[in-house]
Design a protein around this motif. Structure first.
Motif, PDB file in Angstrom:
ATOM      1  N   SER A 109       0.842  -1.193   0.000  1.00 44.66           N
ATOM      2  CA  SER A 109       0.000   0.000   0.000  1.00 44.66           C
ATOM      3  C   SER A 109       0.875   1.239   0.000  1.00 44.66           C
ATOM      4  CB  SER A 109      -0.937   0.006   1.217  1.00 44.66           C
ATOM      5  OG  SER A 109      -0.214  -0.166   2.418  1.00 44.66           O
ATOM      6  N   CYS A 110       0.380   2.287  -0.651  1.00 40.15           N
ATOM      7  CA  CYS A 110       1.014   3.605  -0.705  1.00 40.15           C
ATOM      8  C   CYS A 110       2.449   3.489  -1.225  1.00 40.15           C
ATOM      9  CB  CYS A 110       0.941   4.272   0.666  1.00 40.15           C
ATOM     10  SG  CYS A 110       1.178   6.067   0.613  1.00 40.15           S
ATOM     11  N   ALA A 111       3.454   3.702  -0.379  1.00 36.09           N
ATOM     12  CA  ALA A 111       4.838   3.590  -0.837  1.00 36.09           C
ATOM     13  C   ALA A 111       5.165   2.182  -1.306  1.00 36.09           C
ATOM     14  CB  ALA A 111       5.804   3.996   0.278  1.00 36.09           C
ATOM     15  N   GLY A 112       4.403   1.185  -0.841  1.00 38.26           N
ATOM     16  CA  GLY A 112       4.611  -0.177  -1.326  1.00 38.26           C
ATOM     17  C   GLY A 112       4.343  -0.290  -2.812  1.00 38.26           C
ATOM     18  N   LEU A 113       3.275   0.352  -3.293  1.00 39.00           N
ATOM     19  CA  LEU A 113       2.983   0.384  -4.721  1.00 39.00           C
ATOM     20  C   LEU A 113       4.077   1.125  -5.476  1.00 39.00           C
ATOM     21  CD1 LEU A 113       1.199   0.093  -7.260  1.00 39.00           C
ATOM     22  CD2 LEU A 113      -0.030   2.141  -6.498  1.00 39.00           C
ATOM     23  N   VAL A 118       8.981   1.211  -9.089  1.00 40.71           N
ATOM     24  CA  VAL A 118      10.369   1.563  -9.384  1.00 40.71           C
ATOM     25  C   VAL A 118      11.213   0.310  -9.582  1.00 40.71           C
ATOM     26  CG1 VAL A 118      12.442   2.654  -8.425  1.00 40.71           C
ATOM     27  CG2 VAL A 118      10.224   3.806  -8.254  1.00 40.71           C
ATOM     28  N   ALA A 119      11.006  -0.706  -8.741  1.00 40.80           N
ATOM     29  CA  ALA A 119      11.785  -1.938  -8.855  1.00 40.80           C
ATOM     30  C   ALA A 119      11.562  -2.628 -10.197  1.00 40.80           C
ATOM     31  CB  ALA A 119      11.427  -2.886  -7.717  1.00 40.80           C
ATOM     32  N   ALA A 120      10.383  -2.445 -10.787  1.00 44.12           N
ATOM     33  CA  ALA A 120      10.057  -3.095 -12.063  1.00 44.12           C
ATOM     34  C   ALA A 120      10.323  -2.197 -13.268  1.00 44.12           C
ATOM     35  CB  ALA A 120       8.596  -3.531 -12.059  1.00 44.12           C
ATOM     36  N   GLY A 121      10.835  -0.970 -13.030  1.00 43.68           N
ATOM     37  CA  GLY A 121      11.210  -0.116 -14.147  1.00 43.68           C
ATOM     38  C   GLY A 121      10.299   1.052 -14.418  1.00 43.68           C
ATOM     39  N   GLY A 122       9.281   1.283 -13.572  1.00 49.77           N
ATOM     40  CA  GLY A 122       8.422   2.447 -13.714  1.00 49.77           C
ATOM     41  C   GLY A 122       8.987   3.654 -12.983  1.00 49.77           C
ATOM     42  N   THR A 123       8.210   4.728 -12.919  1.00 49.33           N
ATOM     43  CA  THR A 123       8.691   5.960 -12.289  1.00 49.33           C
ATOM     44  C   THR A 123       7.665   6.501 -11.296  1.00 49.33           C
ATOM     45  OG1 THR A 123       7.792   7.358 -14.069  1.00 49.33           O
ATOM     46  CG2 THR A 123      10.071   6.591 -14.300  1.00 49.33           C
ATOM     47  N   THR A 170       4.606   6.634 -14.124  1.00 48.88           N
ATOM     48  CA  THR A 170       4.432   5.674 -15.215  1.00 48.88           C
ATOM     49  C   THR A 170       4.554   4.265 -14.658  1.00 48.88           C
ATOM     50  OG1 THR A 170       6.798   5.761 -15.754  1.00 48.88           O
ATOM     51  CG2 THR A 170       5.333   7.230 -16.979  1.00 48.88           C
ATOM     52  N   LEU A 171       3.598   3.433 -14.991  1.00 43.62           N
ATOM     53  CA  LEU A 171       3.677   2.030 -14.607  1.00 43.62           C
ATOM     54  C   LEU A 171       4.692   1.309 -15.481  1.00 43.62           C
ATOM     55  CD1 LEU A 171      -0.088   1.200 -14.030  1.00 43.62           C
ATOM     56  CD2 LEU A 171       1.723   1.030 -12.307  1.00 43.62           C
ATOM     57  N   PRO A 172       5.345   0.298 -14.966  1.00 44.04           N
ATOM     58  CA  PRO A 172       6.332  -0.445 -15.767  1.00 44.04           C
ATOM     59  C   PRO A 172       5.652  -1.365 -16.771  1.00 44.04           C
ATOM     60  CG  PRO A 172       6.100  -1.453 -13.617  1.00 44.04           C
ATOM     61  CD  PRO A 172       5.261  -0.200 -13.581  1.00 44.04           C
ATOM     62  N   GLU A 190      -1.713  -4.127 -10.769  1.00 47.02           N
ATOM     63  CA  GLU A 190      -0.990  -5.395 -10.681  1.00 47.02           C
ATOM     64  C   GLU A 190       0.282  -5.235 -11.487  1.00 47.02           C
ATOM     65  OE1 GLU A 190      -2.823  -9.431 -11.278  1.00 47.02           O
ATOM     66  OE2 GLU A 190      -1.422  -9.468 -12.981  1.00 47.02           O
ATOM     67  N   ILE A 191       1.401  -5.676 -10.921  1.00 49.33           N
ATOM     68  CA  ILE A 191       2.694  -5.604 -11.604  1.00 49.33           C
ATOM     69  C   ILE A 191       3.299  -7.000 -11.647  1.00 49.33           C
ATOM     70  CG2 ILE A 191       5.022  -4.623 -11.570  1.00 49.33           C
ATOM     71  CD1 ILE A 191       3.850  -2.240  -9.999  1.00 49.33           C
ATOM     72  N   ARG A 192       3.654  -7.455 -12.851  1.00 50.31           N
ATOM     73  CA  ARG A 192       4.369  -8.720 -13.013  1.00 50.31           C
ATOM     74  C   ARG A 192       5.760  -8.417 -13.553  1.00 50.31           C
ATOM     75  NH1 ARG A 192       1.498 -13.415 -12.369  1.00 50.31           N
ATOM     76  NH2 ARG A 192      -0.717 -13.075 -11.954  1.00 50.31           N
ATOM     77  N   CYS A 193       6.757  -8.968 -12.892  1.00 47.01           N
ATOM     78  CA  CYS A 193       8.141  -8.663 -13.252  1.00 47.01           C
ATOM     79  C   CYS A 193       9.038  -9.817 -12.830  1.00 47.01           C
ATOM     80  CB  CYS A 193       8.573  -7.361 -12.565  1.00 47.01           C
ATOM     81  SG  CYS A 193      10.302  -6.909 -12.775  1.00 47.01           S
ATOM     82  N   ASP A 194       9.903 -10.262 -13.725  1.00 46.22           N
ATOM     83  CA  ASP A 194      10.954 -11.222 -13.388  1.00 46.22           C
ATOM     84  C   ASP A 194      10.407 -12.474 -12.711  1.00 46.22           C
ATOM     85  OD1 ASP A 194      13.546 -12.111 -13.376  1.00 46.22           O
ATOM     86  OD2 ASP A 194      14.153 -10.987 -11.588  1.00 46.22           O
ATOM     87  N   GLY A 195       9.228 -12.926 -13.132  1.00 46.85           N
ATOM     88  CA  GLY A 195       8.661 -14.139 -12.568  1.00 46.85           C
ATOM     89  C   GLY A 195       7.832 -13.935 -11.328  1.00 46.85           C
ATOM     90  N   GLY A 196       7.736 -12.704 -10.823  1.00 44.29           N
ATOM     91  CA  GLY A 196       6.966 -12.427  -9.613  1.00 44.29           C
ATOM     92  C   GLY A 196       5.743 -11.583  -9.898  1.00 44.29           C
TER      93      GLY A 196
END
Length: 290
Positions: A109-113, A118-123, A170-172, A190-196
């Motif tokens: 939630s919040c900063a978790g999103l 950011v970890a998946a390449g968004g901003t 921007t979403l990744p 929902e974010i899918r990245c690197d198998g997760g």
């Protein structure tokens, strides 16, 4: 409503820096991690829950274990600005990337999103329209969101506790926008990245109204500077009303004055997204392929 959860292992990643963590405890009696641990104990009694603090310089992240040892990771709110290159941000982003790579489902939630983005390449950026403080209003599901299990049980438009000064810009790639409102384009994704897989919201389904009141008090000066109140006295008046509704959630007069319905005043309805995440984990396993 609770779920059958015996045997599950959850990891709560509390990314509040130490100073912010103690300020929150002084204000409402618990940190963001404390809140998540309490909620998970309520929703999933019998689940084993551990906590790590990736923003802390001396954090021993997993004490010799691995993220794969857990069935899910929960990422709390935090004042970290994810567009800044600080040691705290780098440690938190590294944990989220490792979570994706491990294939362990995550909810935030919040900063978790923002962290997952950011970890998946968004901003992430400062809120383009200023702080969204107290409650996010008229959150509306996208076409994809209306059929997504995270939002199952939510009406077409709903309010939720929220206080944030940053937002997803921007979403990744690999992300699906699930909900937004006029104040913040990305309210759920929902974010899918690197198998997760990650499910997350910009608002705070986990917090009680007492925590909303405490957040307003902690940020009173900023709310005045941004034109949301004319004085800290006005902020305090709003916080008093919200705190009173926390103590007496059945008071329709207070809900009316604050413009809230049962999506906010009913504690079980507030928890909808977290409960849905746990249910999906139980039904579909780590892949969360629905």
């Amino acid at each position: 409503m609770q779920v059958r959860s015996r045997g599950l292992r959850f990891l709560v990643a509390e990314s509040e820096p130490p100073k912010s963590r103690e300020e929150r405890r002084d204000s409402v009696g618990r940190s963001s991690g404390d809140t998540y641990l309490d909620i998970l104990a309520h929703l999933a009694p019998g689940a084993a829950c551990d906590r790590i603090r990736p923003a802390d310089a001396d954090s021993d992240l997993l004490s010799g274990g691995t993220i794969s040892d857990y069935d899910a990771v929960f990422l709390t709110g935090s004042p970290l600005a994810l567009y800044k290159e600080t040691p705290e941000v780098r440690r938190a982003v590294a944990l989220m990337r490792a979570t994706f790579a491990s294939g362990t489902p995550a909810f935030g939630s919040c900063a978790g999103l923002q962290l997952a983005t950011v970890a998946a390449g968004g901003t992430v950026r400062p809120n383009s329209l200023g702080p969204e403080a107290g409650f996010a209003r008229r959150i509306t599901a996208t076409d994809a969101g209306r059929f997504h299990p995270m939002l199952c049980g939510r009406p077409m438009a709903y309010d939720a506790p929220s206080i944030h000064t940053d937002e997803v810009e921007t979403l990744p790639a690999g992300a699906t926008l699930l909900a937004g409102n006029r104040a913040t384009m990305v309210q759920a994704a929902e974010i899918r990245c690197d198998g997760g897989v990650f499910w997350g919201v910009q608002y705070h389904p986990e917090i009680g109204l007492d925590e909303v009141a405490g957040a307003l008090r902690r940020q009173a000066d900023s709310l005045v500077e941004n034109g949301l109140a004319r004085s800290t006295t006005e902020v305090e008046e709003q916080a008093v009303l919200i705190g009173a509704l926390h103590r007496e959630p059945e008071r329709r007069d207070l809900a009316w004055r604050l413009g809230l319905d049962d999506q906010v005043t009913d504690a079980n309805l507030r928890l909808t997204e977290i409960r849905n995440f746990i249910n999906a984990l139980l039904q579909h396993g780590r892949s969360m392929r629905l």
